[in-house]
Design a protein around this motif. Sequence first.
Motif, PDB file in Angstrom:
ATOM      1  N   GLY A  46       0.752  -1.178   0.075  1.00  0.00           N
ATOM      2  CA  GLY A  46       0.109   0.012   0.069  1.00  0.00           C
ATOM      3  C   GLY A  46       0.884   1.213   0.162  1.00  0.00           C
ATOM      4  N   VAL A  47       0.325   2.200  -0.608  1.00  0.00           N
ATOM      5  CA  VAL A  47       0.910   3.589  -0.743  1.00  0.00           C
ATOM      6  C   VAL A  47       0.184   4.707   0.134  1.00  0.00           C
ATOM      7  N   ASP A  48       0.892   5.477   0.867  1.00  0.00           N
ATOM      8  CA  ASP A  48       0.202   6.458   1.693  1.00  0.00           C
ATOM      9  C   ASP A  48      -0.485   7.425   0.914  1.00  0.00           C
ATOM     10  N   LEU A  49      -1.887   7.432   1.202  1.00  0.00           N
ATOM     11  CA  LEU A  49      -2.401   8.541   0.611  1.00  0.00           C
ATOM     12  C   LEU A  49      -2.623   9.925   1.576  1.00  0.00           C
ATOM     13  N   SER A  50      -2.323   9.737   2.794  1.00  0.00           N
ATOM     14  CA  SER A  50      -2.660  10.838   3.603  1.00  0.00           C
ATOM     15  C   SER A  50      -1.716  12.016   3.714  1.00  0.00           C
ATOM     16  N   HIS A  51      -0.287  11.771   3.217  1.00  0.00           N
ATOM     17  CA  HIS A  51       0.692  12.756   3.245  1.00  0.00           C
ATOM     18  C   HIS A  51       0.921  13.462   4.517  1.00  0.00           C
ATOM     19  N   ALA A  52       0.481  12.971   5.537  1.00  0.00           N
ATOM     20  CA  ALA A  52       0.727  13.314   7.025  1.00  0.00           C
ATOM     21  C   ALA A  52       2.238  13.610   6.799  1.00  0.00           C
TER      22      ALA A  52
END
Length: 101
Positions: A46-52
């Motif tokens: 999975g690739v992070d979507l949040s960009h936190a």
Amino acid sequence: MTFKHIVMWNLRGDSAEEKARAIHLVRGKFEALRGQIPGLLHLEVGVDLSHADYACDVVLYSEFDSQESLASYATHPAHLRVREEIGDLRIARHQVDYAAH
């Protein structure tokens, strides 16, 4: 009982394009392990979507049929090859292994 192996990385990349290339490479290398590792039941990247700012870039989620299979995965030649190929892309790594009932 299954054994779960979760690894999260932050990857090197001075630009969004460089980071995207690194993510694409890591994803492809790990997804290519499907069918090569005895006892590996499930694998997803999975690739992070949040960009936190505290988020990792990529997560590997995998399930194994036994603790022995998980231990064997760590030293399997295909896995070691992937680790070597992505080694310099990683700037941080976090891991959790656990038994799921």
